[in-house]
Enzyme design. Structure first.
Site, PDB file in Angstrom:
ATOM      1  N   ASP A  58       0.823  -1.210   0.000  1.00 50.97           N
ATOM      2  CA  ASP A  58       0.000   0.000   0.000  1.00 50.97           C
ATOM      3  C   ASP A  58       0.861   1.266   0.000  1.00 50.97           C
ATOM      4  O   ASP A  58       2.025   1.250   0.397  1.00 50.97           O
ATOM      5  CB  ASP A  58      -0.884   0.049   1.248  1.00 50.97           C
ATOM      6  CG  ASP A  58      -2.074  -0.888   1.172  1.00 50.97           C
ATOM      7  OD1 ASP A  58      -2.151  -1.683   0.222  1.00 50.97           O
ATOM      8  OD2 ASP A  58      -2.917  -0.827   2.094  1.00 50.97           O
ATOM      9  N   HIS A 109      -5.997   2.478  -4.116  1.00 48.81           N
ATOM     10  CA  HIS A 109      -6.017   2.700  -2.668  1.00 48.81           C
ATOM     11  C   HIS A 109      -6.787   3.973  -2.322  1.00 48.81           C
ATOM     12  O   HIS A 109      -7.194   4.157  -1.178  1.00 48.81           O
ATOM     13  CB  HIS A 109      -4.585   2.799  -2.154  1.00 48.81           C
ATOM     14  CG  HIS A 109      -4.435   2.637  -0.669  1.00 48.81           C
ATOM     15  ND1 HIS A 109      -5.289   1.845   0.098  1.00 48.81           N
ATOM     16  CD2 HIS A 109      -3.522   3.145   0.218  1.00 48.81           C
ATOM     17  CE1 HIS A 109      -4.908   1.882   1.364  1.00 48.81           C
ATOM     18  NE2 HIS A 109      -3.853   2.672   1.466  1.00 48.81           N
ATOM     19  N   HIS A 113      -4.417   9.525   1.234  1.00 51.68           N
ATOM     20  CA  HIS A 113      -4.566   8.615   2.381  1.00 51.68           C
ATOM     21  C   HIS A 113      -5.430   9.276   3.448  1.00 51.68           C
ATOM     22  O   HIS A 113      -4.938   9.754   4.473  1.00 51.68           O
ATOM     23  CB  HIS A 113      -3.188   8.236   2.928  1.00 51.68           C
ATOM     24  CG  HIS A 113      -3.182   6.921   3.641  1.00 51.68           C
ATOM     25  ND1 HIS A 113      -3.620   6.770   4.935  1.00 51.68           N
ATOM     26  CD2 HIS A 113      -2.813   5.693   3.213  1.00 51.68           C
ATOM     27  CE1 HIS A 113      -3.493   5.511   5.288  1.00 51.68           C
ATOM     28  NE2 HIS A 113      -3.010   4.831   4.266  1.00 51.68           N
ATOM     29  N   HIS A 204       3.897  -2.220   3.156  1.00 54.67           N
ATOM     30  CA  HIS A 204       3.915  -0.874   2.592  1.00 54.67           C
ATOM     31  C   HIS A 204       5.229  -0.631   1.861  1.00 54.67           C
ATOM     32  O   HIS A 204       6.304  -0.930   2.385  1.00 54.67           O
ATOM     33  CB  HIS A 204       3.741   0.168   3.706  1.00 54.67           C
ATOM     34  CG  HIS A 204       2.411   0.079   4.394  1.00 54.67           C
ATOM     35  ND1 HIS A 204       2.145  -0.837   5.397  1.00 54.67           N
ATOM     36  CD2 HIS A 204       1.260   0.775   4.215  1.00 54.67           C
ATOM     37  CE1 HIS A 204       0.887  -0.703   5.803  1.00 54.67           C
ATOM     38  NE2 HIS A 204       0.336   0.277   5.106  1.00 54.67           N
TER      39      HIS A 204
END
Length: 253
Positions: A58, A109, A113, A204
């Site tokens: 991610d 994603h 964020h 990640h």
């Protein structure tokens, strides 16, 4: 009906409607709790066949870190799924070509964020739609999967992903590799503590939402993790080869 009684009934009706709206928006977020989704929605976990492990990353792509992960994966002849952020991909669009050239899968994603609990239906759809469009333009392929930031799904996110042809997938194991305390040993031990065939692993490849440089612990742990999976007889690959499929409706309270 007296006026006070009518006002009370109206207030109760409005409160009930508000409660329903909140449940529809936030109810799916309960799936962020691992035991809940593993019990009721194993497909949302990304559960696959017992001979496979799905490897996912991610928060990238990042020109400082992502190419190093690609080098390790290439050396081990392993493919993975990269859940990218639109804000990261738009800064380094050439990395999408590198991902595709390595045989990796590029998934959505989100645009940035942000926890989707704070995003309304229109904003959520726009975020997912423009990220999906950017991924398709940069890779030449329509993405198949969507993972929300922090693993927090909402009603609008489920509706948007369905409209955009994206399958929500979370994970079964992670490395807790976003903290400043993460080390190669801690990442490896956390992932493998209860790792089983069919699991989907979350790691990640960038630190835009993590402690600065946290990705270095993940990178150092990756060869050992891949070797351990081989030792246990598991094939490591992307979600598309893992048999991940639509999880069906997510219940709301």
């Amino acid at each position: 009906m007296t006026a006070p009684r009518g006002r009370r009934r109206c207030a109760l009706a409005l409160a009930g409607a508000a409660a329903v709206a909140v449940a529809a928006h936030a109810g799916p977020a309960t799936t962020a709790v691992g035991p809940v989704r593993r019990r009721f929605l194993p497909r949302l976990d990304g559960a696959g066949p017992p001979g496979r492990i799905a490897l996912t990353f991610d928060d990238g792509p990042d020109p400082e870190s992502t190419p190093r992960f690609l080098d390790v994966l290439a050396a081990h002849r392993t493919r993975a799924t990269f859940f990218v952020l639109g804000t990261m991909l738009v800064r380094s669009p050439w990395l999408a070509a590198d991902l595709v050239a390595g045989g990796h899968e590029v998934a959505v994603h989100g645009w940035e964020h942000r926890n989707l609990l704070g995003r309304g239906p229109l904003a959520t759809y726009r975020d997912l739609a423009r990220t999906r469009a950017l991924v398709e333009a940069a890779t030449g392929r329509a993405p198949r999967f969507f993972r929300p930031p922090y693993g927090v799904l909402t009603g609008p996110a489920l509706l948007a992903s369905a409209r955009l042809g994206l399958t929500p997938v979370l994970w079964t194991r992670w490395g807790r590799d976003w903290t400043a305390a993460a080390t190669p040993d801690s990442v490896f031990d956390t992932v493998t503590a209860r790792l089983a065939g069919g699991d989907t692993v979350l790691l990640h490849d960038a630190d835009c939402a993590a402690a600065p440089g946290a990705w270095r612990a993940t990178l150092a742990a990756l060869p050992r993790l891949l070797a351990e999976c081989r030792r246990r007889g598991w094939t490591v690959g992307p979600l598309g080869a893992h048999g991940a499929s639509p999880p069906g409706p997510v219940p709301t309270p």
